[in-house]
Scaffold this motif. Structure first.
Motif, PDB file in Angstrom:
ATOM      1  N   LYS A  75      29.117  39.706  47.200  1.00 61.48           N
ATOM      2  CA  LYS A  75      30.032  39.364  46.104  1.00 61.48           C
ATOM      3  C   LYS A  75      29.702  40.168  44.849  1.00 61.48           C
ATOM      4  O   LYS A  75      30.588  40.755  44.206  1.00 61.48           O
ATOM      5  CB  LYS A  75      29.934  37.858  45.786  1.00 61.48           C
ATOM      6  CG  LYS A  75      30.603  36.973  46.815  1.00 61.48           C
ATOM      7  CD  LYS A  75      30.191  35.514  46.655  1.00 61.48           C
ATOM      8  CE  LYS A  75      30.887  34.835  45.480  1.00 61.48           C
ATOM      9  NZ  LYS A  75      30.486  33.411  45.390  1.00 61.48           N
ATOM     10  N   ALA A  76      28.412  40.216  44.507  1.00 62.68           N
ATOM     11  CA  ALA A  76      28.011  40.914  43.283  1.00 62.68           C
ATOM     12  C   ALA A  76      28.349  42.399  43.384  1.00 62.68           C
ATOM     13  O   ALA A  76      28.831  43.007  42.428  1.00 62.68           O
ATOM     14  CB  ALA A  76      26.518  40.721  43.049  1.00 62.68           C
ATOM     15  N   PHE A 136      39.254  40.029  44.510  1.00 63.89           N
ATOM     16  CA  PHE A 136      39.466  38.627  44.168  1.00 63.89           C
ATOM     17  C   PHE A 136      39.523  37.779  45.440  1.00 63.89           C
ATOM     18  O   PHE A 136      38.849  36.741  45.553  1.00 63.89           O
ATOM     19  CB  PHE A 136      40.763  38.510  43.366  1.00 63.89           C
ATOM     20  CG  PHE A 136      41.144  37.111  43.027  1.00 63.89           C
ATOM     21  CD1 PHE A 136      40.356  36.353  42.177  1.00 63.89           C
ATOM     22  CD2 PHE A 136      42.303  36.549  43.549  1.00 63.89           C
ATOM     23  CE1 PHE A 136      40.719  35.058  41.858  1.00 63.89           C
ATOM     24  CE2 PHE A 136      42.658  35.251  43.235  1.00 63.89           C
ATOM     25  CZ  PHE A 136      41.869  34.501  42.386  1.00 63.89           C
ATOM     26  N   THR A 189      33.015  32.741  48.709  1.00 59.88           N
ATOM     27  CA  THR A 189      32.563  31.477  48.113  1.00 59.88           C
ATOM     28  C   THR A 189      32.744  30.340  49.106  1.00 59.88           C
ATOM     29  O   THR A 189      31.843  29.518  49.311  1.00 59.88           O
ATOM     30  CB  THR A 189      33.348  31.186  46.823  1.00 59.88           C
ATOM     31  OG1 THR A 189      33.235  32.308  45.963  1.00 59.88           O
ATOM     32  CG2 THR A 189      32.818  29.958  46.122  1.00 59.88           C
ATOM     33  N   VAL A 212      31.985  42.972  42.705  1.00 61.11           N
ATOM     34  CA  VAL A 212      32.315  42.888  41.278  1.00 61.11           C
ATOM     35  C   VAL A 212      31.851  44.147  40.542  1.00 61.11           C
ATOM     36  O   VAL A 212      32.590  44.739  39.766  1.00 61.11           O
ATOM     37  CB  VAL A 212      31.667  41.629  40.642  1.00 61.11           C
ATOM     38  CG1 VAL A 212      31.878  41.618  39.142  1.00 61.11           C
ATOM     39  CG2 VAL A 212      32.253  40.369  41.259  1.00 61.11           C
ATOM     40  N   LEU A 249      36.131  37.530  47.034  1.00 59.26           N
ATOM     41  CA  LEU A 249      35.232  36.615  46.313  1.00 59.26           C
ATOM     42  C   LEU A 249      35.533  35.168  46.690  1.00 59.26           C
ATOM     43  O   LEU A 249      34.624  34.371  46.936  1.00 59.26           O
ATOM     44  CB  LEU A 249      35.383  36.804  44.800  1.00 59.26           C
ATOM     45  CG  LEU A 249      34.854  38.119  44.231  1.00 59.26           C
ATOM     46  CD1 LEU A 249      35.161  38.213  42.741  1.00 59.26           C
ATOM     47  CD2 LEU A 249      33.357  38.242  44.449  1.00 59.26           C
ATOM     48  N   LEU A 250      36.819  34.841  46.748  1.00 56.79           N
ATOM     49  CA  LEU A 250      37.179  33.457  47.092  1.00 56.79           C
ATOM     50  C   LEU A 250      36.741  33.130  48.512  1.00 56.79           C
ATOM     51  O   LEU A 250      36.150  32.076  48.769  1.00 56.79           O
ATOM     52  CB  LEU A 250      38.685  33.258  46.932  1.00 56.79           C
ATOM     53  CG  LEU A 250      39.201  33.207  45.500  1.00 56.79           C
ATOM     54  CD1 LEU A 250      40.691  32.906  45.507  1.00 56.79           C
ATOM     55  CD2 LEU A 250      38.462  32.151  44.686  1.00 56.79           C
TER      56      LEU A 250
END
Lengths: 109, 232, 550
Positions: free
Chosen positions: A57-58, A20, A27, A61, A23-24
């Protein structure tokens, strides 16, 4: 008959929080970089940076949130083949557009 | 495997064991996601080809999008992915209360995403930027003017934008429907420590939709972020 | 028809007499009944496609376009192609025989997702109804390839509804493929390892792979086309900034592999027929199994050979041409291995084997002429001529449909518990073989001479060949009608058969004919390699003794 899945960690929550955060941060990073015109340095540089960040990122996830890191070989194979077929479609079509223009004129005579 | 299983709660008749049923569900969902990759893949291909055909038009078109709203939506989806992962975790732990809480949270975030998307769409349509013949009326004067010679390329960018994000939004709506179903099922106490694969499988779908957005955001919103119309 | 079956089969409960109401059929989750639902649906579409084919061949008897107007002719050949491809060939073997046999061959009670299986039949029916609506409201005139900008801007026919119909039907195909893949992965009986699977299953796995990976791309492509047509967006229309060649890339990314969706299951059927009808273990099992996967993978790398005459780059064209040649390798491996299997086998010439032998010859011709078309230079000459038409009919009818019919005959006693008339079976197989060749061999010559496809009038020099072709088509029509009659007859009057009338190997022959709803009354356990025949050694020794005596 099924491949035995790798053991799930007892407490995956720390992985979830880690992903998490990643990812932030990513971004933020991709928005930050996009403000600068890297195309002056090398035309495709902006898109390369943006896509690298998106792939990271992908991957995070897929591996953690979707448990592929701990999944069966079969699941991992399905993921890889999906990416592989997408690349086939993109690569062959793009190769057409990038190599148009016919034969060198010397051969034509 | 060979022995006949006695009736187990949640086990369909044609499966031999819960493990087999669960594995079938998981493999089925992953193969479904495989088809989804190719489904969106066709549009990513179109994006690639048209971006190389109209590099300027894509900078211009991308500049028309609202990075703040797009960025907010990115964060909303990332948080929803986390809450979905937590929901799956608590379904496996058999904690019904926390499962319900995280499912509800995920649903709220999904709806928030759709709300923001609605705002974005209506602004674009209001500005005459929906690329159908009947609504396409791009401003050629004023602050947000699009030069006439760029309008066709911007038109191409915008239909790609609407088609890709529209298809993504349809997937979000389906996802919201799935979440509502899960919430109802969880409320009725259908999920136990031993039977929770619907939650896990739906989680995979939700994360996939998030991944699509992870690529859409930079490709559509950020491509023209450094670009100033008329500048350079 | 269902009630007739009930009256005559044994009183023992089987999947046919377990529930006799219409509702019990329309809401069935039994893969065998769903297979039969598909059988009736696709036979219906085959008949419609056949009517269109008849109109085409009637029109082409004379050089002048005197039967149909040019506009009508465009609609007729388009509807023939669309219906035969999307509503008959693609669902044919997977949805009928695959649905019926896959769980039986795996020793499972059903496919992994029975509800999804029924759903995919309903999706097929919805798509089919839309196509019927398209047909009744005038049809489409774009050719089955839907090339824009003609299809999106200029055509006055029902392209949008046809596109939506194909979009919907595509999901039926995807869900069937998904179901099969999961079933093969997770539902195999104990002891049934991957290399003990019947080759029919391997072929269906490869087919499902294509359905799952390719179909979504055509779905998004026709969806985009429908949007372009209804909203006037420049997705593929060059006037609005679109790129029609991109459509062709996306279209053929699916539609070339779709050819393998049609032919691979047929190859799976042929493997079963040849091994069981010669009572020999298939020669080079592993090669035949892996060549199915190789065809599926290579099949995705050759789509550009449909675009040699577009603006596609010549360099890319060379790559596509070379890989197209490479597809010949796994195809040839199969053909050679089948031939090697027949060698020194105890060959029976029952109806299924006649179809299998016909397949070998026709597929060889269809495949080899494909190589002509994969050659960059020659294709410019042959592109869009009757040579192409003849080539793909040799593959799609001469191979796919022949395999389908062979399979239907071979498994008919398993499906109905009754045997058809062997005499009529052989006769009609031979009639189909003769009729088919008479129809399509002249078309190779026509194409080579320059007769373009999709023309309703032509120069008088071509008339003799066209008449031959039309005559062949009428023989073919007789050949296709006969099985419908004697197979239907056999349901009521055919001789009752036991579980294994062919003395074949494979789990599906171990259960009763017709099988019970749960497929097996016990949990089958596999201890044998595939295609192990019990009395092979005896037959061999007897034959050797005979040779020594001579």
């Amino acid at each position: 008959m099924a491949e035995h899945s790798h053991a799930h960690p007892d407490n995956p929550l720390k992985y979830y929080i880690g992903v998490f955060t990643l990812l932030l941060v990513m971004t933020g990073l991709t928005v930050f970089v996009a403000k600068y015109d890297l195309e002056h340095i090398w035309p495709p540089l902006n898109i390369i940076v943006a896509m690298t960040i998106a792939v990271i990122k992908a991957t995070a996830v897929v591996m953690i949130f979707m448990h592929v890191r701990w999944s069966s070989r079969l699941t991992q194979l399905i993921v890889v083949s999906g990416i592989f077929w997408l690349i086939i479609m993109l690569a062959f079509t793009v190769s057409d557009y990038y190599t148009r223009g016919g034969w060198p004129t010397t051969l034509g005579q | 495997m060979a022995e006949h299983a006695t009736h187990v709660e949640g086990l369909a008749h044609h499966f031999v064991s819960m493990e087999q049923q669960k594995e079938a569900g998981m493999v089925g969902m992953w193969i479904f996601l495989l088809t989804e990759i190719m489904f969106f893949g066709g549009l990513f291909l179109a994006y690639t080809i048209y971006r190389t055909t109209y590099p300027e038009g894509f900078l211009f078109g991308s500049h028309l999008l609202n990075v703040k709203l797009g960025g907010t939506n990115t964060v909303v989806l990332i948080v929803s992915s986390l809450t979905m992962a937590m929901a799956v975790y608590y379904s496996q732990k058999g904690d019904r209360k926390k499962l319900l809480a995280f499912l509800a949270l995920t649903l709220i975030l999904g709806l928030a995403f759709l709300g923001i998307k609605y705002v974005e769409y209506s602004t674009k349509i209001h500005d005459g930027l929906f690329p159908a013949a009947a609504t396409w009326n791009p401003p050629s004067e004023g602050e947000h003017a699009i030069p006439v010679e760029k309008q066709q390329a911007v038109h191409v960018f915008l239909w790609i934008y609407f088609l890709m994000t529209g298809l993504h939004a349809v997937h979000m709506i389906v996802g919201a429907g799935i979440l509502i179903t899960l919430i109802i099922m969880a409320q009725r106490g259908k999920f136990t420590k031993n039977y929770n694969s619907p939650v896990e499988i739906s989680g995979l779908y939700w994360h996939f939709v998030d991944i699509v957005w992870i690529f859409l955001f930079p490709l559509l919103y950020l491509t023209g972020y450094h670009f100033t119309p008329g500048g350079h | 028809m269902a009630t007739e079956v009930m009256e005559t089969t044994e009183s023992r409960v089987n999947y046919l007499n377990n529930g006799t109401t219409v509702k019990s059929w329309l809401l069935t989750l039994d893969h065998k009944r769903i297979g039969l639902l598909y059988l009736f649906s696709i036979s219906f579409f085959f008949a419609i496609g056949g009517i269109y084919a008849t109109l085409i061949r009637l029109e082409l008897i004379t050089p002048q376009g005197d039967l149909l107007t040019p506009e009508m002719y465009n609609r007729v050949f388009t509807m023939h192609g669309v219906i035969m491809i999307f509503f008959f060939l693609i669902p044919s073997i997977p949805a009928v025989l695959g649905n019926f046999l896959l769980p039986l061959m795996l020793g499972a009670k059903d496919v992994a997702f029975p509800k999804l299986n029924l759903l995919s039949w309903y999706i097929f029916i919805i798509g089919g109804c839309l196509m019927l609506y398209t047909m009744l409201s005038g049809g489409i005139d774009t050719g089955w390839t839907f090339y824009p900008p003609y299809s999106s801007i200029y055509s006055n026919s029902q392209v949008t509804i046809a596109g939506v119909s194909i979009f919907i039907t595509g999901f039926s195909s995807i869900l069937t493929g998904l179901n099969f893949m999961v079933t093969i992965h997770t539902m195999r009986a104990p002891g049934l390892t991957w290399f003990r699977l019947p080759l029919f299953v391997w072929a269906h796995y490869a087919t499902s792979l294509i359905q799952v990976l390719g179909t979504p791309v055509i779905a998004i492509t026709v969806l985009a086309l429908a949007f372009e047509r209804t909203l006037k967006i420049g997705i593929f229309d060059p006037k609005l900034g679109g790129d029609p060649v991109l459509f062709q890339h996306m279209f053929w990314f699916y539609s070339h592999p779709a050819v393998y969706i049609m032919i691979l299951p047929s190859m799976g059927v042929i493997s079963e027929l040849i091994a069981n009808m010669t009572r020999k273990r298939i020669f080079g099992y592993n090669f035949v199994a892996f060549s199915s996967l190789a065809i599926a993978v290579f099949g995705f790398l050759v789509w550009g050979h449909h675009m040699f005459t577009t603006s596609q780059s010549m360099y890319t064209g060379m790559v596509f041409s070379l890989i197209s040649y490479a597809v010949a390798i796994p195809s040839a491996i199969k053909t050679f291995n089948w031939t090697a299997t027949i060698y020194k086998g105890s060959v029976s010439f029952d109806t299924p084997m006649i179809y299998a032998l016909a397949f070998l010859g026709l597929f060889t011709i269809g495949g080899m002429t494909g190589l002509f078309l994969a050659a960059l230079g020659l294709d410019v000459h042959l592109h869009d001529t009757y040579f192409v038409v003849a080539h793909f009919h040799y593959v799609m009818v001469g191979s796919a449909v022949i395999g389908y019919l062979g399979g239907i005959h071979y498994w008919w006693p398993k499906i109905t518990g009754r045997m058809y008339s062997e005499f009529l079976g052989r006769i009609s197989a031979v009639i189909i073989f003769i009729g088919f060749n008479l129809t399509f061999l002249p078309q190779f010559v026509l194409g080579q001479l320059g007769m373009p496809r999709r023309y309703h009038a032509y120069v008088p020099e071509f008339q003799v060949l066209h008449i031959l072709s039309s005559a062949g088509a009428s023989i073919l029509a007789v050949g296709f009608t006969l099985p419908v009659i004697y197979l239907a007859w056999s349901i009521k009057y055919g001789e009752k058969v036991g579980p294994n009338p062919w003395m074949a190997s494979g789990l599906e022959w171990q259960t009763s004919s017709p099988p019970p709803t749960e497929n097996f009354t016990y949990q089958p356990v596999v201890t044998h390699e595939p295609y192990e025949f019990e009395n092979v050694e005896e037959i061999k020794q007897a034959r050797q003794a005979e040779l020594q005596r001579a």
